[in-house]
Design a protein around this motif. Structure first.
Motif, PDB file in Angstrom:
ATOM      1  N   TYR A 158       0.833  -1.216   0.000  1.00  0.00           N
ATOM      2  CA  TYR A 158       0.000   0.000   0.000  1.00  0.00           C
ATOM      3  C   TYR A 158       0.861   1.257   0.000  1.00  0.00           C
ATOM      4  CZ  TYR A 158      -3.716  -3.261   1.434  1.00  0.00           C
ATOM      5  OH  TYR A 158      -4.598  -4.297   1.501  1.00  0.00           O
ATOM      6  N   LEU A 159       1.935   1.217   0.803  1.00  0.00           N
ATOM      7  CA  LEU A 159       2.795   2.395   0.909  1.00  0.00           C
ATOM      8  C   LEU A 159       3.434   2.735  -0.434  1.00  0.00           C
ATOM      9  CD1 LEU A 159       4.528   1.687   4.339  1.00  0.00           C
ATOM     10  CD2 LEU A 159       3.042   3.642   3.820  1.00  0.00           C
ATOM     11  N   LYS A 160       3.852   1.669  -1.132  1.00  0.00           N
ATOM     12  CA  LYS A 160       4.518   1.867  -2.417  1.00  0.00           C
ATOM     13  C   LYS A 160       3.571   2.515  -3.429  1.00  0.00           C
ATOM     14  CE  LYS A 160       7.477  -0.775  -5.539  1.00  0.00           C
ATOM     15  NZ  LYS A 160       6.702  -1.032  -6.754  1.00  0.00           N
ATOM     16  N   ASN A 161       2.302   2.185  -3.323  1.00  0.00           N
ATOM     17  CA  ASN A 161       1.332   2.614  -4.327  1.00  0.00           C
ATOM     18  C   ASN A 161       0.460   3.793  -3.912  1.00  0.00           C
ATOM     19  OD1 ASN A 161       1.497   0.637  -6.655  1.00  0.00           O
ATOM     20  ND2 ASN A 161       1.534  -0.704  -4.852  1.00  0.00           N
ATOM     21  N   SER A 162       0.796   4.400  -2.783  1.00  0.00           N
ATOM     22  CA  SER A 162      -0.038   5.532  -2.352  1.00  0.00           C
ATOM     23  C   SER A 162       0.776   6.560  -1.580  1.00  0.00           C
ATOM     24  CB  SER A 162      -1.186   5.035  -1.466  1.00  0.00           C
ATOM     25  OG  SER A 162      -0.687   4.572  -0.226  1.00  0.00           O
ATOM     26  N   VAL A 163       0.221   7.770  -1.524  1.00  0.00           N
ATOM     27  CA  VAL A 163       0.704   8.769  -0.575  1.00  0.00           C
ATOM     28  C   VAL A 163      -0.493   9.077   0.313  1.00  0.00           C
ATOM     29  CG1 VAL A 163       1.716  11.040  -0.242  1.00  0.00           C
ATOM     30  CG2 VAL A 163       2.289   9.724  -2.295  1.00  0.00           C
ATOM     31  N   ILE A 164      -0.318   8.807   1.620  1.00  0.00           N
ATOM     32  CA  ILE A 164      -1.426   8.995   2.565  1.00  0.00           C
ATOM     33  C   ILE A 164      -1.226  10.302   3.313  1.00  0.00           C
ATOM     34  CG2 ILE A 164      -2.564   8.043   4.614  1.00  0.00           C
ATOM     35  CD1 ILE A 164      -1.431   5.267   3.649  1.00  0.00           C
ATOM     36  N   PHE A 165      -2.256  11.135   3.276  1.00  0.00           N
ATOM     37  CA  PHE A 165      -2.236  12.387   4.027  1.00  0.00           C
ATOM     38  C   PHE A 165      -3.211  12.215   5.181  1.00  0.00           C
ATOM     39  CE2 PHE A 165      -1.281  13.281  -0.392  1.00  0.00           C
ATOM     40  CZ  PHE A 165      -0.115  14.013  -0.300  1.00  0.00           C
TER      41      PHE A 165
END
Ligand SMILES: [Zn+2]
Length: 838
Positions: A158-165
């Protein structure tokens, strides 16, 4: 040594077992990164966590983890930090500027990129807009920890495929009000009895912000620092998915979208959003909640019609806004008819939805990106299909109101141009749907029962006289409002200053001068005279500062006039003669010194906190005038003679006869009571005034009731309530309450069933609904014909030597009704000048 080791080991195993309840499946965790429990000293769910500790923990994560960074996007009214934690892989984080540019290419209709799968998806996990719905911020801490510390293959993917704000607390002031309450009444052992103080917060409760505003309505209106900071952030990042976590009543389970089927969707929303995307995400949430045994419901309630929710605004920006509602434990543990709800249980559901949101977004990355790209491209193609090329508006007399409106347009990244002395908003722009939101009005709807307002044409809130145009001259683009209002420096005089009262800020200038001991008069008739700017005509209500009436010398008066002008950007004229070429002279009995308002407002149990907060906010932030807030519980011993004005907003006022007499006697001495909404109905019901309510259509007592299906009752009854709509009223411009207005026809906001009959006195009905009153929003034919059309919106009623000013409609709604605020402010500043002729 051994002893110490033993203790540490116990601690860790305790930690794991408490935390495993939430995230066992995301093991292993990086041991160098403290869990919320290690940081706070208690397990999540054991207490309510204060906002400063939430910020401290996220700051710690940003410090120790190379996956996270923290950003402060604003400060609340009470000075609390509003923060955003960015979480992704260390590589993405280092490369964020580049990723951001690639991401923004999809929301720019001028670009046609197609690397849908290559760019990480942008997710805004946002929590706790309603302060007393606390499970979500606790879930935010667990979510932040999971993404910062878990090394499970799933989380790494998930981390590789997203930027979470991650925004842990949208409303910190409200949250801390509730946090303090829940912790201070927490029992040991816990008390699950719903009657315990822990589960019954005192007025105004923690839902709202410092000024008792619902921030989950402010996304469109942009009045408060919480929303303004967030909107500014939003338009830099345009996330693809945005969460909005809530709690509902305790007697329920869990809700996620899709919302009410066939509900009144915002008519300009792409169908794909609420039909395809919501159903797609809904399946993810269902299976995640199934897997932990939690019950839920969808489709039955809530609608995303009003575009100012945290779950609907993103839908107007090419994203997907998601509403979650958890049955509240309101406190740490509470008995309900479905059994006991514990705080950790509510947190676990919100945590599960948080992680699931990321999963669904990552697994549908390309689709969400294509959707956002298409959304902004279709803004331009839709605009090109419309005959309307833009909207123009102007107001020659009230520049500060125009400025406030343009500020709202710019906040939503709507392009505005100045052309000649008017302003132009073209439809051909990426924010076309926000342009529609601001200007378009509706009279037909897919549904008739609303969770909130059915009208939101903000241009009408500001009483902007705007018109659609089919030909466009754009002119100069406006990038900031700072220099929009230009005033010439005031020139010194030894005779009199004159302040134009048509400007929104004139009342603030008046208050400033009065607070500084200056005598200011109001002109009750128009006049034309020669000022330092030449021959000028002044309207009803013009302010006059005669130097000879002042206790201060003319140099001091000049200094204060200069300061008033600089602070509030109002036009101040100087005159050296009292002789007018037309109308009254300055020495006329129609130019009368004003009394400084000394205002109080009843607050506390039974009083509608939103409306009280709107009055407080208006006076604090726009007029800078203090108002004393008197709790109902202290009313008996309150000395009313210190004040000349009392404000009573909507509420259930259960006053004794002695209390009622106390108010009546005080009014009779020459004071002013201002009532809003159902306080006006209350004043009539209690015979405080000799006015009447509109009776409505005659009922036929012999008619036999038509039998209807039981299940339809809520819908059929629901549509008769006025959820929030905009109507036109006809103003008497010569009345002191209407000073500062130039147009007899203005919009008002109605969200109640207070129908005032016009006064029997010919001079006391200040505003009556116009002949053709509908502007925007839903109302049944029965309410329109039977109640609205024959009614008045604003009355004055004489009581002894004083008076009651009765507002049927709320002139201060959500801090954004610049168009009707003046009516209320006039009641405060000119109230005692109103004479109701017998
Ligand atoms: Zn809520």
């Amino acid at each position: 040594m051994f002893k110490r080791f033993f203790l540490v080991a116990l601690c860790i195993s305790g930690t794991l077992s408490a935390q495993n309840y939430f995230f066992e499946k995301f093991q292993p965790f990086d041991s160098k990164i403290p869990s919320p429990e290690q940081f706070l000293g208690y397990a999540i769910g054991e207490h309510h966590t204060r906002h400063d500790l939430i910020v401290a923990y996220l700051t710690k994560l940003a410090e120790v983890s190379d996956r996270a960074s923290i950003y402060e996007y604003g400060r609340t009214h009470e000075g609390r930090k509003l923060v955003m934690l960015t979480i992704t892989t260390p590589e993405n984080l280092k490369n964020l500027d580049n990723i951001k540019q690639q991401h923004l290419a999809f929301s720019d209709p001028a670009q046609s990129v197609s690397n849908y799968n290559d760019v990480p998806i942008f997710i805004n996990l946002a929590y706790n807009v309603h302060g007393n719905e606390p499970s979500s911020s606790e879930a935010a801490l667990l979510t932040a920890y999971t993404f910062a510390a878990s090394n499970s293959p799933e989380i790494l993917k998930y981390l590789k495929n997203s930027v979470i704000f991650l925004d842990p607390t949208i409303n910190p002031d409200g949250r801390d009000r509730h946090t303090q309450w829940a912790n201070m009444y927490q029992g040991n052992p816990l008390v699950a009895d719903p009657q315990d103080a822990e589960h019954n917060e005192y007025w105004p409760r923690g839902r709202t912000n410092h000024y008792w505003f619902d921030l989950n309505r402010d996304w469109l209106l942009g009045i408060h620092p919480e929303s303004r900071g967030k909107l500014t952030w939003y338009h830099q990042w345009y996330p693809n998915v945005v969460t909005d976590f809530h709690e509902m009543g305790s007697q329920s389970s869990y809700f996620f979208e899709p919302m009410k089927v066939n509900a009144s969707q915002d008519p300009i929303m792409p169908k794909e959003n609420y039909e395809d995307l919501n159903n797609l995400f809904g399946e993810y949430f269902a299976s995640a909640l199934d897997s932990i045994g939690s019950f839920y419901f969808t489709k039955e309630v809530f609608d995303g019609t009003y575009p100012g929710y945290g779950s609907s605004y993103p839908d107007l920006q090419g994203g997907l806004g998601l509403l979650f509602e958890q049955a509240s434990s309101r406190g740490h543990k509470q008995t309900t008819k479905f059994g006991e709800i514990t705080f950790p249980f509510t947190i676990r559901n919100q945590y599960t939805s948080s992680i699931t949101t990321v999963r669904a977004a990552v697994e549908n990355k390309a689709m969400l990106r294509k959707y956002q790209q298409k959304f902004f491209k279709s803004a331009l193609s839709n605009a090109s299909k419309s005959r309307v090329r833009g909207y123009t508006f102007k107001d020659d007399y009230d520049k500060n109101r125009v400025k406030a409106f343009i500020d709202k347009l710019l906040l939503h990244k709507i392009e505005v141009y100045e052309s000649g002395n008017a302003f132009v908003v073209p439809t051909d722009q990426p924010q076309y749907r926000m342009v529609q939101t601001m200007f378009e009005t509706y009279d037909t709807y897919r549904d008739s029962v609303y969770y909130d307002a059915s009208a939101w044409s903000v241009a009408n809130f500001y009483n902007m006289k705007y018109k659609p145009v089919t030909n466009l001259n754009t002119g100069t683009k406006i990038t900031a409002t700072t220099d929009l209002v230009k005033t010439d420096a005031v020139q010194k005089t030894d005779y009199a200053y004159i302040i134009d009262y048509d400007d929104y800020n004139a009342t603030a200038a008046l208050n400033y001068l009065q607070q500084n001991g200056i005598v200011v008069s109001s002109s009750f008739k128009p006049f034309t005279t020669t000022t330092n700017k030449g021959l000028t005509t002044f309207n009803y209500g013009t302010l006059v500062i005669p130097i000879s009436l002042q206790k201060k010398d003319s140099d001091t008066v000049f200094e204060l006039a200069q300061k008033a002008q600089q602070k509030f950007q109002v036009t101040i004229h100087s005159v050296s003669s009292g002789y007018s070429s037309k109308g009254i002279d300055l020495g006329s009995r129609y130019v009368s010194p004003l009394t400084k308002p000394k205002a109080m407002m009843l607050i506390g149990d039974g009083v509608r906190s939103y409306e009280a907060g709107e009055v407080w906010h208006l006076l604090d932030t726009r007029v800078h005038m203090p108002i004393t807030k008197i709790p109902m519980r202290n009313f008996n011993r309150a000395n009313m003679d210190k004040y000349n004005t009392l404000v009573m907003v909507s509420g259930n006022y259960n006053l004794s006869k002695a209390q009622l007499d106390k108010i009546k006697d005080w009014i009779g001495k020459g004071n002013t009571l201002i009532t809003i909404g159902n306080a006006s109905k209350w004043a009539i019901d209690k015979k405080l005034v000799k006015e009447k309510l509109t009776e409505g259509p005659k009922k036929d007592s012999t008619a036999v009731a038509v039998r209807k299906p039981y299940v339809d009752a809520p819908e059929n009854l629901g549509k008769e309530s006025v959820g929030g709509a905009i109507f036109k009223v006809d103003l008497d411009l010569t009345h002191p309450l209407a000073f500062g207005y130039r147009d007899t026809q203005i919009p008002v906001y109605k969200n109640n069933s207070v129908w005032l009959a016009p006064s029997k006195n010919e001079y006391a009905t200040v505003a009556k609904y116009a002949k053709d009153p509908h502007i925007d929003g839903f109302i049944t034919k029965k309410n329109m014909e039977g109640f609205l059309k024959p009614s008045a919106s604003l009355l004055v009623s004489k009581v002894g030597r004083g008076r009651v000013v009765l507002f049927a409609d709320n002139p201060n709604f959500r801090g954004s009704w610049y168009g009707t605020n003046r009516l209320f402010l006039n009641a405060l500043f000119l109230g005692d000048k109103i004479d109701v002729p017998d």
